[in-house]
Design an enzyme around this catalytic site. Structure first.
Site, short mmCIF file in Angstrom:
data_model
loop_
_atom_site.label_atom_id
_atom_site.label_comp_id
_atom_site.label_asym_id
_atom_site.label_seq_id
_atom_site.Cartn_x
_atom_site.Cartn_y
_atom_site.Cartn_z
N ARG A 88 22.91 -8.87 -2.12
CA ARG A 88 22.23 -7.56 -2.14
C ARG A 88 22.19 -6.99 -3.57
O ARG A 88 21.26 -6.27 -3.92
CB ARG A 88 22.90 -6.58 -1.17
CG ARG A 88 22.17 -5.27 -1.09
CD ARG A 88 22.50 -4.34 0.09
NE ARG A 88 23.75 -4.58 0.77
CZ ARG A 88 24.96 -4.29 0.28
NH1 ARG A 88 25.09 -3.75 -0.92
NH2 ARG A 88 26.03 -4.53 1.00
N TYR A 129 -2.83 5.97 -1.22
CA TYR A 129 -2.40 5.17 -0.08
C TYR A 129 -1.79 6.10 0.97
O TYR A 129 -0.81 6.79 0.69
CB TYR A 129 -1.41 4.10 -0.54
CG TYR A 129 -0.92 3.24 0.57
CD1 TYR A 129 -1.80 2.41 1.28
CD2 TYR A 129 0.41 3.25 0.96
CE1 TYR A 129 -1.36 1.62 2.31
CE2 TYR A 129 0.86 2.46 2.00
CZ TYR A 129 -0.03 1.65 2.68
OH TYR A 129 0.41 0.88 3.72
N ASP A 177 0.61 3.44 -9.17
CA ASP A 177 0.45 2.42 -8.13
C ASP A 177 -0.64 1.47 -8.63
O ASP A 177 -1.82 1.82 -8.63
CB ASP A 177 0.09 3.07 -6.79
CG ASP A 177 -0.01 2.05 -5.65
OD1 ASP A 177 -0.23 0.85 -5.93
OD2 ASP A 177 0.13 2.46 -4.47
N LYS A 179 -0.06 -7.53 -1.32
CA LYS A 179 -1.50 -7.61 -1.47
C LYS A 179 -1.86 -8.73 -2.46
O LYS A 179 -1.60 -9.87 -2.20
CB LYS A 179 -2.03 -6.24 -1.89
CG LYS A 179 -1.45 -5.07 -1.04
CD LYS A 179 -1.87 -5.12 0.42
CE LYS A 179 -1.15 -4.10 1.30
NZ LYS A 179 -1.24 -2.72 0.87
C1 LIG Z 1 -0.26 -1.69 1.00
C2 LIG Z 1 -0.13 -0.68 -0.06
C3 LIG Z 1 1.08 -0.03 -0.28
C4 LIG Z 1 2.31 -0.28 0.57
O1 LIG Z 1 2.77 -1.60 0.47
P1 LIG Z 1 3.54 -2.34 1.68
O2 LIG Z 1 3.94 -3.63 1.07
O3 LIG Z 1 2.57 -2.45 2.81
O4 LIG Z 1 4.71 -1.48 2.03
C5 LIG Z 1 1.13 0.89 -1.32
N1 LIG Z 1 0.06 1.15 -2.10
C6 LIG Z 1 -1.13 0.55 -1.90
C7 LIG Z 1 -2.28 0.88 -2.79
C8 LIG Z 1 -1.26 -0.39 -0.87
O5 LIG Z 1 -2.44 -0.98 -0.68
#
Ligand SMILES: *Cc1c(COP(=O)(O)O)cnc(C)c1O
Length: 382
Positions: free
Chosen positions: A53, A105, A178, A203
């Protein structure tokens, strides 16, 4: 040809920095599933590794590669993009003021409204693409973090990172970006002044719709970064070793995939712009997109693989087009090799600000002509 000994980012990604496993000379890193490491007879830990961890050897190559691609000093992997994002806010103190975008998001927006506020953070949502509104929302001395997303879901709103960083820093706060949709292929926010970059590695970074993962990259390893590291270690939102290995495998083709998605998304945007059945095509690569000029400045090599279509005949038409596609898959998420289509208001549910007539497309790496034909036949069904 001039000699250039410094490999470019696409080369570094393809070879995952060119690391070789020292024990076997393998070109692919091993997976370390062990949760615990042996202590020496002299009571010391010779490698510094104690428990999984705290620190996972399978992360080393992935985190180093990501920090390199983003031009940061360090990176940390998390169990999901949301875990990575939430950790940034948890590293703040109750009473701290935070500015976040109106278009962002949606799950993170909901988490900020429902959890961060109970945690004692004061959160203001502003149009971060409007620098006057942005500046007015900052409370010098009290604002500790500004969060932006660019291009932002699902209108692909563009925020000027350099301008946001300058305003944020003059108010004494840190800027977090982000970078999920842009990826380090198209935008390196740290070069524009950002302090922290967050990626939903689920993604584009992984790219195959088969790993849930998140990451943070730091411009510098300061006290806030140490709190972030401690929250991951003690809170335990860590990624499994197998997922970390799969993520590295996916990142090797990041540049190929993102470049193809961008080229196809640009072709789709151009093809469907002005289509009789559509009210609007939202894509930062189109000159009539409100963020086009800023995007052209801060994105390199393309405008991303995400676009949205607004149907002239409203919500029912949008749902019908999504029902009629044969090649696009009706699913949420983005950044995979397969193209996805989504009626965005349906997933966000009641209270969403997303227009009902909007379809969000995540463009994969299929033959562009097939995707055009698929959407054309679905629109023809109206
Ligand atoms: C999917 C997404 C998230 C969250 O990510 P997860 O891996 O699903 O928790 C945050 N920001 C954006 C722009 C996303 O497309």
């Amino acid at each position: 040809m001039t000699d250039d000994p410094k490999p470019r980012p696409a080369t570094l990604a393809a070879q995952a920095l060119g690391w070789i496993d020292e024990t076997t000379r393998a070109v692919v890193a091993p997976i370390h599933p062990a949760t615990t490491f042996v202590r020496d007879a002299d009571n010391r830990y010779p490698t510094g590794r104690i428990y999984i961890r705290d620190d996972n050897p399978t992360y080393d190559q992935v985190e180093t590669l990501l920090a390199t691609l983003d031009g940061g000093m360090a990176a940390l992997l998390f169990s999901s993009g949301m875990a990575a994002a939430a950790t940034v806010f948890q590293a703040l103190s109750p009473g701290d003021h935070v500015v976040a975008p109106k278009v962002m998001y949606w799950v993170l927006r909901r988490w900020l409204q429902e959890f961060a506020v109970r945690w004692g953070l004061q959160v203001d949502f502003v149009a971060t693409d409007d620098l006057t509104a942005f500046k007015a929302a900052l409370r010098p001395g009290q604002t500790k973090l500004v969060w932006i997303e660019t291009p932002a879901n699902p209108l692909w709103t563009i925020t000027d990172i350099a301008a946001a960083a300058e305003l944020t820093h003059s108010a004494g706060a840190r800027l977090a970006v982000d970078g999920t949709v842009a990826t380090p292929v198209l935008t390196r926010p740290i070069e524009h002044g950002a302090d922290i970059v967050m990626h939903a590695a689920t993604k584009y970074l992984n790219g195959h719709s088969d790993v849930l993962a998140g990451a943070l990259v730091a411009a510098r390893t300061d006290d806030m970064w140490e709190r972030i590291r401690a929250i991951r270690r003690d809170g335990g939102a860590v990624l499994g070793s197998f997922e970390a290995w799969l993520l590295l495998r996916g990142m090797r083709t990041l540049f190929l995939r993102v470049r193809q998605s961008c080229a196809t998304a640009q072709a789709l945007a151009r093809h469907f712009h002005g289509h009789a059945k559509l009210a609007q095509v939202l894509y930062p690569g189109l000159p009539d997109h409100p963020g086009h000029e800023v995007a052209a400045r801060q994105m390199q090599g393309g405008f991303g693989g995400m676009l949205s279509l607004r149907l002239r005949d409203g919500e029912a038409a949008a749902v019908k087009v999504a029902a009629e596609v044969k090649i696009f898959k009706r699913a949420t998420s983005l950044g995979g090799v397969e193209s996805l289509i989504e009626h965005r208001a349906s997933i966000e549910g009641p209270g969403t600000a997303v227009p009902g007539d909007l379809l969000r497309l995540s463009v994969g790496i299929e033959e562009p002509e097939d995707l055009v034909a698929d959407l054309e036949q679905a629109l023809a069904s109206l």
